[in-house]
Design an enzyme around this catalytic site. Structure first.
Site, PDB file in Angstrom:
ATOM      1  CE1 TYR A  74      -7.090  -1.449  -2.619  1.00  0.00           C
ATOM      2  CE2 TYR A  74      -4.867  -1.268  -1.791  1.00  0.00           C
ATOM      3  CZ  TYR A  74      -5.798  -1.909  -2.587  1.00  0.00           C
ATOM      4  OH  TYR A  74      -5.430  -2.984  -3.337  1.00  0.00           O
ATOM      5  CE  LYS A 118      -8.736  -1.211 -18.010  1.00  0.00           C
ATOM      6  NZ  LYS A 118      -8.271  -2.188 -18.998  1.00  0.00           N
ATOM      7  CG  ASP A 129      -5.470  -4.088 -19.391  1.00  0.00           C
ATOM      8  OD1 ASP A 129      -4.787  -3.048 -19.399  1.00  0.00           O
ATOM      9  OD2 ASP A 129      -6.488  -4.221 -20.090  1.00  0.00           O
ATOM     10  CG  ASP A 141      -2.133  -4.265  -2.894  1.00  0.00           C
ATOM     11  OD1 ASP A 141      -1.133  -4.885  -2.491  1.00  0.00           O
ATOM     12  OD2 ASP A 141      -3.243  -4.328  -2.326  1.00  0.00           O
ATOM     13  CG  ASP A 179       1.821  -9.263  -3.776  1.00  0.00           C
ATOM     14  OD1 ASP A 179       2.563  -8.459  -3.147  1.00  0.00           O
ATOM     15  OD2 ASP A 179       1.000 -10.005  -3.223  1.00  0.00           O
TER      16      ASP A 179
END
Ligand SMILES: NC(=O)c1ccc[n+]([C@@H]2O[C@H](COP(=O)([O-])OP(=O)(O)OC[C@H]3O[C@@H](n4cnc5c(N)ncnc54)[C@H](O)[C@@H]3O)[C@@H](O)[C@H]2O)c1
Length: 370
Positions: A141, A191, A223, A247, A251
């Site tokens: 970001y 990852k 994942d 992020d 959620d």
């Protein structure tokens, strides 16, 4: 010396929910004779209208001069034009970056009363008590270059994921410290099978873990973590991950609680004076809900629980934080709900102000824990 708390009510339902959180803090401060000075400043859409920018200089200066910040939410249809030069959300990015708020902390605890509202089976979510820590000021970001351009193949775009050793180390260290105070389990998410930044992340996580032998550390690929989080959420205690993975996972984790209206968050910076307490920005995870603003329908509980996190992390007042949490749980147990939390047998639906008052009355009736 008085603590200084900056109150940024923001847009939409922000002023309504933060108003109730502020009053809860004042009740706690009064009953425990804690000297707190509250200041207010504009932020978000209203600040664009009045001062031409979402984070006015005076607001930033006040934020730098306080122990903690309590925020409502920013944004609304009036300022939604994606082509506008100024957007309310820029204020949040600015505050995070300027104050070095590198760790976003989201506790997720299932509440028995809301298990039926969860899209997941009650036997999966019952007893969930975890914290997701998302690195907040680095990663894809913020990395440069981040741009659209023309290439040999036509339009192309690039974003850059960059992490330095110190950025990774400090957020993991915070995670291990927190795990030490909880159930002593930490899951580091990356990852590493694909990304260089993730391989560095895993290497540093392994090094930091060696300094916390009492905390059990495991590594998950993002994942498979997305799957484990909804299949066996009770198995997790503290989860630490980089900005973009966090992020998404925060959620996903919010669904476990059964209602977004109960979830607070903290964005923390470095320790203050080496005393273990940190400068922090505390806010509910929901937005400014313009559809219900000004109707006394907003649920103030996530904002009130954010105030509890503020007491715990920035003021070191754990007993008082627990008092607020217990008061909220008590009011919910007694069947009081704002509209967003749903109705049902024995449920008493109340407005934002009444909910805030019920929590305050409950705080006043509870003895703080020693
Ligand atoms: N941190 C922030 O300030 C933040 C976060 C998310 C969204 N936003 C902004 O908020 C605005 C609205 O965004 P959105 O609609 O996607 O998300 P939202 O969270 O504001 O609202 C989603 C839905 O949940 C309801 N809701 C949210 N909080 C509630 C509460 N406390 N009590 C009762 N109901 C509640 C709303 O009425 C709406 O139906 C946008 O401008 C967005 O950019 C700000």
């Amino acid at each position: 010396m008085a603590y200084k708390i900056l109150v940024l009510k923001g847009d939409g339902i922000g002023p309504e929910v933060v108003g109730e959180a502020l009053q809860a803090l004042k009740v706690v401060a009064r009953r425990d004779a804690v000297d707190i000075e509250f200041r207010e400043a504009p932020i978000g859409g209203h600040a664009i209208d009045a001062y031409g920018k979402p984070l006015p200089d005076a607001t930033l200066a006040a934020a730098r001069d306080c122990d903690a910040i309590l925020l409502g939410a920013v944004g609304g249809p009036k300022w939604d034009n994606p082509k506008a030069e100024m957007r309310p959300e820029q204020a949040l990015l600015g505050l995070r970056k300027e104050l070095g708020l590198f760790a976003n902390v989201r506790p997720v605890k299932s509440v028995k009363e809301f298990l039926p509202a969860s899209p997941l089976r009650p036997d999966i979510v019952n007893g969930v008590d975890l914290v997701v820590i998302r690195e907040l000021t680095g990663g894809i970001y913020y990395g440069k270059p981040s741009e659209r351009r023309s290439g040999a193949d036509g339009r192309e775009a690039v974003d850059t994921c960059y992490y330095s050793e110190s950025e990774i180390e400090r957020v993991l260290r915070y995670g291990f410290e927190l795990a030490r105070e909880r159930r002593k389990k930490l899951t580091s998410v990356d990852k590493a099978n694909v990304l260089s930044t993730s391989r560095l992340w895993r290497e540093i996580a392994t090094e930091v873990a060696a300094r916390y032998p009492d905390v059990k550390c495991d590594h998950q690929l993002v994942d498979s973590m997305a799957m484990h989080l909804i299949r066996r959420p009770r198995d997790f205690d503290v989860i630490v991950t980089e900005n973009m993975f966090g992020d998404i996972l925060t959620d996903e984790a919010s669904v476990l609680a059964g209602s977004m209206g109960l979830l607070p968050s903290a964005s923390l910076g470095e320790e203050l004076n080496g005393a273990g307490y940190r400068i922090g920005l505390y806010e509910p995870i929901h937005g400014s809900a313009p559809d219900i603003a000004g109707r006394d329908e907003a649920n103030p509980l996530a904002a009130i629980l954010s105030a509890a996190l503020l007491l715990e992390h920035s003021l070191g007042m754990r007993a008082e934080a627990e008092l607020i949490t217990q008061a909220v749980e008590g009011v919910v147990r007694d069947g009081y709900r704002t509209r967003d939390l749903g109705g049902g047998a024995g449920v008493k639906v109340v407005g934002c102000k009444a909910m805030g008052r019920l929590v305050r009355e409950r705080i006043e009736s509870l003895e703080p824990e020693a």
